[in-house]
Design an enzyme around this catalytic site. Structure first.
Site, PDB file in Angstrom:
ATOM      1  N   ASP A   1     -31.418 -43.123 -35.621  1.00 37.48           N
ATOM      2  CA  ASP A   1     -30.753 -43.309 -34.340  1.00 37.48           C
ATOM      3  C   ASP A   1     -31.387 -44.481 -33.577  1.00 37.48           C
ATOM      4  O   ASP A   1     -32.615 -44.607 -33.552  1.00 37.48           O
ATOM      5  CB  ASP A   1     -30.922 -42.016 -33.528  1.00 37.48           C
ATOM      6  CG  ASP A   1     -30.128 -42.015 -32.248  1.00 37.48           C
ATOM      7  OD1 ASP A   1     -28.896 -42.052 -32.310  1.00 37.48           O
ATOM      8  OD2 ASP A   1     -30.748 -41.967 -31.152  1.00 37.48           O
TER       9      ASP A   1
ATOM     10  N   GLU B   1     -28.685 -47.042 -37.566  1.00 33.15           N
ATOM     11  CA  GLU B   1     -27.694 -47.243 -36.513  1.00 33.15           C
ATOM     12  C   GLU B   1     -28.261 -48.351 -35.634  1.00 33.15           C
ATOM     13  O   GLU B   1     -29.109 -48.118 -34.784  1.00 33.15           O
ATOM     14  CB  GLU B   1     -27.491 -45.970 -35.682  1.00 33.15           C
ATOM     15  CG  GLU B   1     -26.372 -46.130 -34.671  1.00 33.15           C
ATOM     16  CD  GLU B   1     -26.687 -45.705 -33.247  1.00 33.15           C
ATOM     17  OE1 GLU B   1     -25.761 -45.645 -32.439  1.00 33.15           O
ATOM     18  OE2 GLU B   1     -27.870 -45.465 -32.908  1.00 33.15           O
TER      19      GLU B   1
HETATM   20  C1  NOJ Z   1     -26.721 -43.046 -30.703  1.00 31.75           C
HETATM   21  C2  NOJ Z   1     -26.076 -41.723 -30.925  1.00 31.75           C
HETATM   22  O1  NOJ Z   1     -25.093 -41.873 -31.925  1.00 31.75           O
HETATM   23  C3  NOJ Z   1     -25.517 -41.299 -29.605  1.00 31.75           C
HETATM   24  O2  NOJ Z   1     -24.687 -40.174 -29.716  1.00 31.75           O
HETATM   25  C4  NOJ Z   1     -26.660 -41.044 -28.658  1.00 31.75           C
HETATM   26  O3  NOJ Z   1     -26.140 -40.768 -27.366  1.00 31.75           O
HETATM   27  C5  NOJ Z   1     -27.581 -42.265 -28.556  1.00 31.75           C
HETATM   28  N1  NOJ Z   1     -27.852 -42.859 -29.838  1.00 31.75           N
HETATM   29  C6  NOJ Z   1     -28.898 -41.887 -27.948  1.00 31.75           C
HETATM   30  O4  NOJ Z   1     -29.659 -41.135 -28.850  1.00 31.75           O
END
Ligand code: NOJ
Length: 506
Positions: A189, A250
């Site tokens: 993440d 991500e």
């Molecule tokens: C990316 C995640 O996919 C999202 O859902 C989240 O709010 C943010 N990162 C913060 O962790």
């Protein structure tokens, strides 16, 4: 052996489970790990290679679980560690790999470190700078004694201080904890976060939210060079386990070249290719993104990933303007070289729910900047009875979703569920479909035509009139009904096996 191939992730179809919304075994209105376990046969029949579980860890759910209070335990609403172990064992038994989310940029404010006042593990300052939260408003919150802490997301998600050796040691240990339990990989993440520019310099004057200003320039809190040291620490850990353990980033960065820096034999295995998700439903936009993505894959020596929907963006049935287009875009995606990430419910053709009452919305971004991701997080309709198999779900399921339920689609040969099943079955039968290269075929501007491994041609019509495919052969799969003369109607894609070629050659 079912899970024999270490390079499985290169062409895998990975199904994202949003545990809160997937399936509820204990009937409390929140999905759980046992619910996922109960649906493994459904997932095996769908034909996916792996599941990625969004966070199920102990959490106040201030950001749907991306606010982790204990990285080594399961939130009681989602089950127990024993449920997790049983899920992994059963999934592996069915040939399905398990990828879990890792949330290293921030923790929950309920994390023991934050609760114990260990401020050096977080980013505390006497004065805030001008950084903004991704969810809107300032990225700083003041505590009682006057200091401020940094939270690039909600105030309940304080950013961790990655200059602190114990933060680094802790995450190396968390990786091992889940690898020891048998997970096949991690979705990292905010993989472009964690390290901040020294001295926390102001961003300076800008119009609009800072993080969307990535353009050619960088903001001092994302995509800093130092973040790569972390991945170089993690990779040997992943590599020390047998069976092809992987990590997917991500990372929202300013260019494919910057994204490429996250991938490689000493960093992460792959990164989400969000440009495909952001492309318009037009042959030209898709072609531009596909060409760019393939060039980038070449740069890093790893195949790209394809995504059309996830838990952060409106579902593609809504974003692209209807189910016909969503089905067509999916057929295109599933014939591209690389791995494909599906988001739970897209195989049912679910749209975004646009009319959720404000008081039921739970996304912290809604409270801070009026934008809500709840519409793509509505629970999955399983049965065709009222309630769709849920009792008092955490977000209401539209009454008309009984007709979209898995049960209602099960025996309908034209259903979206059966389209996904057929596409994934063919993808398995043509091992070359997930790999190799593609050749562009001549086509009008609003038609995209590519040849995949010799003989398999994909044609997508994004124009306003039917088009006759310029290829003689058998239609293996179509995203919607064709014209009587075999022409491809608007908003439709087909997979064609050229005459004289065999589906099994690669
Ligand atoms: C990316 C995640 O996919 C999202 O859902 C989240 O709010 C943010 N990162 C913060 O962790």
């Amino acid at each position: 052996m079912l899970l024999g191939n270490d390079d499985w992730w290169r062409d895998a179809v990975v199904y994202q489970v949003y545990p809160r919304s997937f399936a509820d075994a204990d009937g409390d209105g929140t999905g759980d790990l046992q619910g996922v376990r109960d649906r493994l046969d459904y997932l095996a029949r769908l034909g996916v290679d792996a599941i990625w579980l969004s966070p199920f860890y102990t959490s106040p759910l201030a950001d749907g679980g991306y606010d982790v209070a204990d990285h080594r335990d399961v939130d009681p609403r989602f089950g127990t560690l024993a449920d997790f172990d049983a899920l992994v064992a059963d999934a592996h038994g069915k040939g399905i790999r398990v990828v879990v989310d890792l949330v290293p940029n921030h923790s929950s404010d309920q994390h023991p470190w934050f609760q114990a006042g260990l401020r050096d593990r977080y980013v505390f300052r006497d004065q805030p700078n001008d950084w903004e939260s991704i969810f809107g408003g300032p990225a700083w919150t003041q505590v009682e004694d006057g200091q401020w802490y940094l939270h690039l997301f909600a105030p309940e998600q304080p950013d961790l201080n990655w200059d602190h050796p114990e933060v680094r040691a802790e995450f190396r240990d968390i990786l091992r904890f889940w690898l020891d339990r048998g997970v096949d990989g991690f979705r990292v993440d905010v993989a472009h976060g964690m390290v901040k520019a020294a001295g926390l310099p102001d961003v300076g004057a800008k119009d609009g939210p800072q993080a969307e200003m990535l353009g050619d320039e960088q903001v001092p809190y994302f995509d800093q060079d130092g973040v790569h040291d972390i991945y170089r620490e993690w990779r040997p850990i992943l590599d020390s386990y047998p069976g092809g353990r992987m990590a997917v980033a991500e990372a929202w960065v300013s260019s494919p070249e910057r994204l490429a820096r996250y991938i490689g034999p000493d960093e992460l295995h792959q990164a989400f290719n969000f440009e495909f998700m952001m492309a318009d439903f037009h042959a030209k936009s898709f072609r531009a993104v596909i060409e760019k993505s393939l060039a980038e894959a070449e740069l890093v020596g790893a195949p790209t990933t394809w995504v059309l929907s996830n838990h952060d963006k409106p579902r593609h049935a809504t974003r692209h303007g209807g189910l016909a287009r969503a089905r067509a875009a999916t057929l295109l995606m599933l014939a591209l070289p690389g791995s494909a990430y599906l988001y739970n419910g897209e195989e049912l053709g679910l749209p975004d729910v646009l009319d959720l009452p404000d008081e039921l919305r739970q996304d912290p971004a809604f409270l801070r900047r009026g934008e809500s991701r709840d519409g793509c997080r509505v629970p999955i309709p399983w049965t065709a009875e009222p309630g769709c198999g849920w009792v008092d779900p955490w977000l209401p399921i539209p009454a008309e979703w009984t007709a979209l339920s898995a049960a209602a689609q099960e025996d309908d040969p034209d259903s979206t569920l059966n389209l996904y099943r057929a596409a994934l079955r063919l993808r398995r039968r043509h091992p070359a479909l997930g790999g190799g290269t593609l050749t562009w075929l001549d086509s009008p501007e609003d038609v995209l035509a590519v040849e995949r491994h010799p003989g398999l041609v994909v044609v997508l019509n994004t124009g306003e009139r039917p088009v006759r495919p310029d290829v003689a052969g058998e239609v293996l799969l179509a995203s919607g009904p064709l014209e009587a003369d075999g022409s491809i109607p608007p908003d439709t894609a087909v997979w064609i096996q050229r005459s004289g070629s065999s589906p099994d050659e690669s």
